[in-house]
Write a protein that holds these residues in place. Structure first.
Motif, PDB file in Angstrom:
ATOM      1  N   GLN A   4       0.835  -1.201   0.000  1.00 39.84           N
ATOM      2  CA  GLN A   4       0.000   0.000   0.000  1.00 39.84           C
ATOM      3  C   GLN A   4       0.880   1.265   0.000  1.00 39.84           C
ATOM      4  N   GLN A   5       1.983   1.239   0.738  1.00 37.45           N
ATOM      5  CA  GLN A   5       2.894   2.378   0.756  1.00 37.45           C
ATOM      6  C   GLN A   5       3.540   2.575  -0.616  1.00 37.45           C
ATOM      7  N   TYR A   6       3.923   1.471  -1.263  1.00 41.09           N
ATOM      8  CA  TYR A   6       4.479   1.571  -2.612  1.00 41.09           C
ATOM      9  C   TYR A   6       3.452   2.172  -3.568  1.00 41.09           C
ATOM     10  N   THR A   7       2.194   1.798  -3.427  1.00 41.75           N
ATOM     11  CA  THR A   7       1.140   2.313  -4.301  1.00 41.75           C
ATOM     12  C   THR A   7       0.988   3.825  -4.122  1.00 41.75           C
ATOM     13  N   LYS A   8       0.998   4.297  -2.884  1.00 40.23           N
ATOM     14  CA  LYS A   8       0.905   5.736  -2.623  1.00 40.23           C
ATOM     15  C   LYS A   8       2.095   6.472  -3.223  1.00 40.23           C
ATOM     16  N   LEU A   9       3.279   5.916  -3.023  1.00 37.71           N
ATOM     17  CA  LEU A   9       4.484   6.545  -3.546  1.00 37.71           C
ATOM     18  C   LEU A   9       4.481   6.534  -5.076  1.00 37.71           C
ATOM     19  N   ASP A  10       4.045   5.434  -5.682  1.00 42.67           N
ATOM     20  CA  ASP A  10       3.981   5.350  -7.141  1.00 42.67           C
ATOM     21  C   ASP A  10       3.034   6.402  -7.721  1.00 42.67           C
ATOM     22  N   THR A  11       1.904   6.594  -7.066  1.00 43.74           N
ATOM     23  CA  THR A  11       0.950   7.607  -7.525  1.00 43.74           C
ATOM     24  C   THR A  11       1.592   8.988  -7.501  1.00 43.74           C
ATOM     25  N   LEU A  12       2.307   9.264  -6.433  1.00 42.66           N
ATOM     26  CA  LEU A  12       2.985  10.549  -6.316  1.00 42.66           C
ATOM     27  C   LEU A  12       4.100  10.688  -7.351  1.00 42.66           C
ATOM     28  N   LEU A  13       4.857   9.626  -7.571  1.00 44.18           N
ATOM     29  CA  LEU A  13       5.940   9.667  -8.557  1.00 44.18           C
ATOM     30  C   LEU A  13       5.402   9.865  -9.976  1.00 44.18           C
ATOM     31  N   LYS A  14       4.251   9.269 -10.281  1.00 42.69           N
ATOM     32  CA  LYS A  14       3.631   9.470 -11.600  1.00 42.69           C
ATOM     33  C   LYS A  14       3.276  10.938 -11.801  1.00 42.69           C
ATOM     34  N   GLN A  15       2.779  11.586 -10.752  1.00 38.73           N
ATOM     35  CA  GLN A  15       2.468  13.009 -10.842  1.00 38.73           C
ATOM     36  C   GLN A  15       3.733  13.815 -11.117  1.00 38.73           C
ATOM     37  N   GLY A  16       4.828  13.446 -10.448  1.00 38.79           N
ATOM     38  CA  GLY A  16       6.103  14.124 -10.673  1.00 38.79           C
ATOM     39  C   GLY A  16       6.595  13.946 -12.097  1.00 38.79           C
ATOM     40  N   ILE A  17       6.424  12.758 -12.637  1.00 32.36           N
ATOM     41  CA  ILE A  17       6.839  12.497 -14.020  1.00 32.36           C
ATOM     42  C   ILE A  17       6.030  13.355 -14.980  1.00 32.36           C
ATOM     43  N   LEU A  18       4.736  13.465 -14.741  1.00 35.07           N
ATOM     44  CA  LEU A  18       3.888  14.307 -15.593  1.00 35.07           C
ATOM     45  C   LEU A  18       4.310  15.776 -15.517  1.00 35.07           C
ATOM     46  N   LEU A  19       4.661  16.235 -14.315  1.00 36.25           N
ATOM     47  CA  LEU A  19       5.132  17.611 -14.168  1.00 36.25           C
ATOM     48  C   LEU A  19       6.425  17.836 -14.951  1.00 36.25           C
ATOM     49  N   LEU A  20       7.339  16.873 -14.863  1.00 29.07           N
ATOM     50  CA  LEU A  20       8.606  17.014 -15.579  1.00 29.07           C
ATOM     51  C   LEU A  20       8.404  16.972 -17.090  1.00 29.07           C
ATOM     52  N   GLU A  21       7.474  16.148 -17.558  1.00 26.73           N
ATOM     53  CA  GLU A  21       7.180  16.112 -18.994  1.00 26.73           C
ATOM     54  C   GLU A  21       6.590  17.440 -19.460  1.00 26.73           C
ATOM     55  N   SER A  22       5.709  18.036 -18.647  1.00 16.37           N
ATOM     56  CA  SER A  22       5.147  19.328 -19.038  1.00 16.37           C
ATOM     57  C   SER A  22       6.221  20.410 -19.003  1.00 16.37           C
ATOM     58  N   LEU A  23       7.148  20.318 -18.045  1.00 20.26           N
ATOM     59  CA  LEU A  23       8.244  21.283 -17.989  1.00 20.26           C
ATOM     60  C   LEU A  23       9.151  21.147 -19.208  1.00 20.26           C
TER      61      LEU A  23
END
Length: 159
Positions: A4-23
């Protein structure tokens, strides 16, 4: 860490990846605006870039808080789940690797845009010198700061 902790972290990391792609797309648009010398567009892009960078900063703070809540030492250089070989840990490590790749790409694009700005600045300075009537050979010092034209120094000394 638990699944469950990995799932929460993965969700957050996906958001970070999307931010970096938009940047990344913002950096590409910034280069186009620099090339076309469109100041209005460049101003808008700069504001957008600052917004995305601030969002990424907030993402980083949120990620650090999440990792601390999991009891993970965030002071180490690489706190990905290296010793854990579960599929969830491997997925998280893949997301970390992708974030690192995006960050390296953004560093390269930032340097590229910096060089474009420097070239534009040099061109503007040369044009201003021409408009002001300065001749290139009348410069006292070169780019490195070394003396280069003794005739001009001599005439300054006589004055």
């Amino acid at each position: 860490m638990t699944e469950q902790q990995y799932t929460k972290l993965d969700t957050l990391l996906k958001q970070g990846i999307l931010l970096l792609e938009s940047l990344s797309t913002v950096y590409d648009r910034e280069l186009e605006a620099l090339s076309s010398k469109d100041l209005e567009q460049l101003s808008d892009i700069t504001q957008e870039k600052m917004g995305v960078i601030n969002k990424f900063h907030n993402f980083t703070l949120e990620r650090v808080a999440l990792l601390k809540s999991f009891g993970i030492d965030i002071d180490s250089e690489d706190y990905s789940a290296q010793e854990d070989n579960t599929p969830a840990a491997q997925q998280t490590n893949a997301f970390y690797a992708e974030i690192k790749r995006h960050l390296k790409e953004l560093q390269h694009k930032n340097k590229r845009n910096e060089q474009a700005i420097y070239r534009n600045q040099q061109n503007v300075n040369q044009l201003l010198a021409i408009v002001r009537g300065h001749k290139k050979q009348d410069q006292l010092y070169g780019k490195a700061g070394a003396s280069k034209l003794y005739k001009a120094q001599s005439s300054l000394g006589k004055a």
